[in-house]
Design a protein around this motif. Structure first.
Motif, PDB file in Angstrom:
ATOM      1  N   ASN A  57      16.559  73.359  15.091  1.00 31.44           N
ATOM      2  CA  ASN A  57      17.895  73.574  15.498  1.00 31.44           C
ATOM      3  C   ASN A  57      18.028  72.640  16.839  1.00 31.44           C
ATOM      4  O   ASN A  57      17.131  71.920  17.248  1.00 31.44           O
ATOM      5  CB  ASN A  57      18.025  74.955  15.976  1.00 31.44           C
ATOM      6  CG  ASN A  57      16.959  75.423  16.898  1.00 31.44           C
ATOM      7  OD1 ASN A  57      16.284  74.908  17.651  1.00 31.44           O
ATOM      8  ND2 ASN A  57      16.604  76.723  16.605  1.00 31.44           N
ATOM      9  N   GLU A  58      19.125  72.691  17.562  1.00 26.22           N
ATOM     10  CA  GLU A  58      19.285  71.879  18.614  1.00 26.22           C
ATOM     11  C   GLU A  58      18.264  72.224  19.944  1.00 26.22           C
ATOM     12  O   GLU A  58      17.907  70.942  20.185  1.00 26.22           O
ATOM     13  CB  GLU A  58      20.812  72.263  19.305  1.00 26.22           C
ATOM     14  CG  GLU A  58      21.321  71.033  20.228  1.00 26.22           C
ATOM     15  CD  GLU A  58      21.208  69.562  19.747  1.00 26.22           C
ATOM     16  OE1 GLU A  58      21.003  68.763  20.802  1.00 26.22           O
ATOM     17  OE2 GLU A  58      21.222  69.333  18.897  1.00 26.22           O
ATOM     18  N   SER A  59      18.099  73.241  20.099  1.00 24.06           N
ATOM     19  CA  SER A  59      17.141  73.497  21.367  1.00 24.06           C
ATOM     20  C   SER A  59      15.703  73.289  21.035  1.00 24.06           C
ATOM     21  O   SER A  59      14.904  72.509  21.839  1.00 24.06           O
ATOM     22  CB  SER A  59      16.995  75.008  21.560  1.00 24.06           C
ATOM     23  OG  SER A  59      16.753  75.883  20.499  1.00 24.06           O
ATOM     24  N   GLY A  60      15.137  73.174  19.599  1.00 22.66           N
ATOM     25  CA  GLY A  60      13.949  72.902  19.156  1.00 22.66           C
ATOM     26  C   GLY A  60      13.749  71.450  19.255  1.00 22.66           C
ATOM     27  O   GLY A  60      12.908  70.792  19.568  1.00 22.66           O
ATOM     28  N   GLN A  71      21.965  63.909  12.858  1.00 20.73           N
ATOM     29  CA  GLN A  71      23.188  63.096  12.290  1.00 20.73           C
ATOM     30  C   GLN A  71      24.023  64.331  11.898  1.00 20.73           C
ATOM     31  O   GLN A  71      23.721  65.376  11.252  1.00 20.73           O
ATOM     32  CB  GLN A  71      22.775  62.502  11.144  1.00 20.73           C
ATOM     33  CG  GLN A  71      23.856  62.176  10.212  1.00 20.73           C
ATOM     34  CD  GLN A  71      24.937  61.145  10.689  1.00 20.73           C
ATOM     35  OE1 GLN A  71      24.386  60.295  11.247  1.00 20.73           O
ATOM     36  NE2 GLN A  71      26.095  61.569  10.624  1.00 20.73           N
ATOM     37  N   LYS A  72      25.201  64.268  12.336  1.00 21.44           N
ATOM     38  CA  LYS A  72      26.113  65.429  12.182  1.00 21.44           C
ATOM     39  C   LYS A  72      26.687  65.415  10.856  1.00 21.44           C
ATOM     40  O   LYS A  72      27.040  64.157  10.184  1.00 21.44           O
ATOM     41  CB  LYS A  72      27.519  65.325  13.287  1.00 21.44           C
ATOM     42  CG  LYS A  72      28.405  66.275  12.884  1.00 21.44           C
ATOM     43  CD  LYS A  72      29.499  66.386  13.997  1.00 21.44           C
ATOM     44  CE  LYS A  72      30.292  67.586  14.126  1.00 21.44           C
ATOM     45  NZ  LYS A  72      31.440  67.329  15.176  1.00 21.44           N
ATOM     46  N   VAL A  73      26.773  66.452   9.976  1.00 17.69           N
ATOM     47  CA  VAL A  73      26.960  66.552   8.530  1.00 17.69           C
ATOM     48  C   VAL A  73      28.378  67.649   8.674  1.00 17.69           C
ATOM     49  O   VAL A  73      28.162  68.818   9.124  1.00 17.69           O
ATOM     50  CB  VAL A  73      25.926  66.843   7.792  1.00 17.69           C
ATOM     51  CG1 VAL A  73      26.405  67.082   6.356  1.00 17.69           C
ATOM     52  CG2 VAL A  73      24.817  66.100   8.034  1.00 17.69           C
ATOM     53  N   LEU A 104      21.606  67.403  10.816  1.00 19.53           N
ATOM     54  CA  LEU A 104      20.444  67.327  10.211  1.00 19.53           C
ATOM     55  C   LEU A 104      19.769  66.571  11.268  1.00 19.53           C
ATOM     56  O   LEU A 104      19.922  65.647  12.255  1.00 19.53           O
ATOM     57  CB  LEU A 104      20.368  66.150   9.061  1.00 19.53           C
ATOM     58  CG  LEU A 104      21.088  66.670   7.927  1.00 19.53           C
ATOM     59  CD1 LEU A 104      20.887  65.678   6.749  1.00 19.53           C
ATOM     60  CD2 LEU A 104      20.061  67.924   7.190  1.00 19.53           C
ATOM     61  N   TYR A 105      18.183  66.854  11.452  1.00 20.78           N
ATOM     62  CA  TYR A 105      17.207  66.126  12.419  1.00 20.78           C
ATOM     63  C   TYR A 105      16.446  65.197  11.929  1.00 20.78           C
ATOM     64  O   TYR A 105      15.713  65.870  10.770  1.00 20.78           O
ATOM     65  CB  TYR A 105      16.739  67.440  13.155  1.00 20.78           C
ATOM     66  CG  TYR A 105      17.627  68.251  14.145  1.00 20.78           C
ATOM     67  CD1 TYR A 105      18.184  67.871  15.234  1.00 20.78           C
ATOM     68  CD2 TYR A 105      18.188  69.297  13.431  1.00 20.78           C
ATOM     69  CE1 TYR A 105      19.131  68.589  16.077  1.00 20.78           C
ATOM     70  CE2 TYR A 105      19.186  70.028  14.200  1.00 20.78           C
ATOM     71  CZ  TYR A 105      19.498  69.702  15.527  1.00 20.78           C
ATOM     72  OH  TYR A 105      20.444  70.467  16.135  1.00 20.78           O
ATOM     73  N   LEU A 106      15.992  64.182  12.214  1.00 16.65           N
ATOM     74  CA  LEU A 106      15.175  63.252  11.628  1.00 16.65           C
ATOM     75  C   LEU A 106      14.439  62.753  12.646  1.00 16.65           C
ATOM     76  O   LEU A 106      14.663  62.391  13.733  1.00 16.65           O
ATOM     77  CB  LEU A 106      16.312  61.824  11.030  1.00 16.65           C
ATOM     78  CG  LEU A 106      17.400  62.161  10.313  1.00 16.65           C
ATOM     79  CD1 LEU A 106      18.885  62.361  10.955  1.00 16.65           C
ATOM     80  CD2 LEU A 106      17.516  61.340   9.117  1.00 16.65           C
TER      81      LEU A 106
END
Length: 408
Positions: free
Chosen positions: A323-326, A347-349, A400-402
């Motif tokens: 998530n965003e905080s992580g 990346q926003k999906v 999505l976090y990459l």
């Protein structure tokens, strides 16, 4: 008796594609159209699906073929003049001539540039390329009429090329589905085309095509879910964006690149300016792959690493259950290292819907037996029920976090 011009293209999607007009054959043989042989249709999807290496060249000829099939329908062709029919065929053929390397991925690279879409570059090529202009002039076709159709500005003609159910979407769903090895998009195209008609300069469909249209939309939904938004394809896109970002950042600090030719060719891309046609012609998948190969030898470690990643399919990796905080905590723990911005990304999906329109003009319209015209979503229980459940993203997150595999 004069022999009629006839050529056939053998196609693994549509079978034999007939070309019986010289203008079409001559446009296919122009340099800019042949350039489409060097631009693959699905960008990063080829790194997932073994057969996903078909090109914009075959797709454009396929779209021309589907336009011609629509024009065999008396209820469609009777709505157009002979000149409009020519414009439609040429527009279908040339609609994607402005795509850059790796197709839609390149449009992300051009984001916020003076010209940032393939439709705009298609129009620029049609308006300015001497070879194409000469052919259009010989056959009395106004380039502006073609451009208006491709750009979606011609209310009457554009729906056959760019709408919810058009020749472009029909071909790419059939072609992509067949060549990646899935069967989601095998909709009843013949029935949809046969039950299409023009009424008050608007393309609509007989009510009896409702089930086929629902099947078409379901196929499109699953293609996006399983192919176009595949995590590896997105990872390729994001790695390529990181590569360009590093390229731009190095140029800003006057880094001395070994490959001076790369900087000269990509100058306008770096500066977000309009790319001149003599350079745009050179921009294809092969050119960028060569730049990736050469980039591995650059002295800048970050750029060299990104180049290596693109050449060897070691893309940024999508990490689930983040998530965003992580994500922010993870970046903070890495400190102010220079490479973090390139190797930790999000990346926003957008959420995926079975059927979504931005305006009434985009609606799929059905002609009912009593003569009324209704939007498909107003009479389809499938779409009504689907739209109620479509607020959640297909990927269960807005982002999505990459990360580089070195970090995880």
């Amino acid at each position: 008796m004069e022999n009629k011009f006839v050529k056939y293209f053998r196609d693994n999607v549509h079978g034999d594609i007939l070309v019986d007009e010289m203008i079409v054959y001559e446009l296919i043989n122009t340099n800019f159209f042949q350039r489409l042989r060097r631009i693959e249709q699905l960008g990063g999807a080829k790194y997932v699906f073994l057969g996903a290496n078909h090109t914009r060249f075959s797709h454009c000829i396929g779209v021309y073929h589907i336009v011609c099939k629509f024009l065999l329908n008396p209820n469609i062709v009777s709505a157009f003049s002979d000149y409009e029919i020519k414009v439609l065929k040429v527009s279908g053929l040339l609609h994607d001539i402005g795509h850059g390397p790796f197709s839609h991925t390149f449009e992300w690279i051009l984001e916020n540039a003076v010209i940032d879409s393939h439709e705009q570059y298609s129009s620029k090529i049609i308006r300015e390329d001497p070879e194409i202009l000469k052919i259009l002039k010989i056959y009395n076709i106004n380039p502006e009429d073609v451009c208006s159709v491709i750009e979606g500005k011609n209310k009457k003609l554009s729906p056959l090329i760019s709408s919810q159910v058009d020749a472009d979407r029909i071909d790419y769903l059939l072609r992509d589905g067949l060549l990646v090895g899935v069967n989601y998009a095998a909709s009843d195209v013949e029935w949809i085309i046969r039950n299409s008609l023009y009424k008050d300069e608007d393309m609509i469909f007989n009510y009896k095509a409702k089930s086929s249209l629902e099947s078409y939309l379901l196929g499109r939904y699953h293609m996006y879910e399983q192919v176009y938004l595949h995590k590896t394809s997105i990872a390729f896109d994001e790695t390529l964006r990181s590569w360009f970002e590093r390229l731009i950042d190095l140029k800003k600090i006057n880094y001395n690149f070994i490959n001076i030719k790369m900087i000269d060719i990509l100058k306008e891309v770096i500066e977000k300016k309009v790319i001149p046609l003599n350079k745009y012609y050179l921009m294809d998948d092969y050119l960028l792959i060569n730049f990736f190969q050469d980039g591995r030898l650059e002295k800048d470690e970050i750029f060299a690493k990104l180049s290596y990643m693109l050449v060897n399919r070691h893309f940024l990796k999508v990490v689930d259950n983040f998530n965003e905080s992580g994500f922010q905590n993870f970046k903070n723990n890495l400190g102010n290292k220079e490479d973090v911005k390139y190797f930790c990304r999000k990346q926003k999906v957008s959420s995926l819907q079975l059927y979504r329109v931005k305006s009434k003009h985009e609606e799929i319209k059905l002609l009912l037996k009593n003569g009324d015209i209704k939007s498909l979503d107003s009479v389809s229980s499938l779409i009504k029920n689907s739209n109620k459940k479509s607020e959640k993203s297909v990927l269960k997150s807005n982002y999505l976090y990459l990360f580089s595999k070195d970090y995880i």
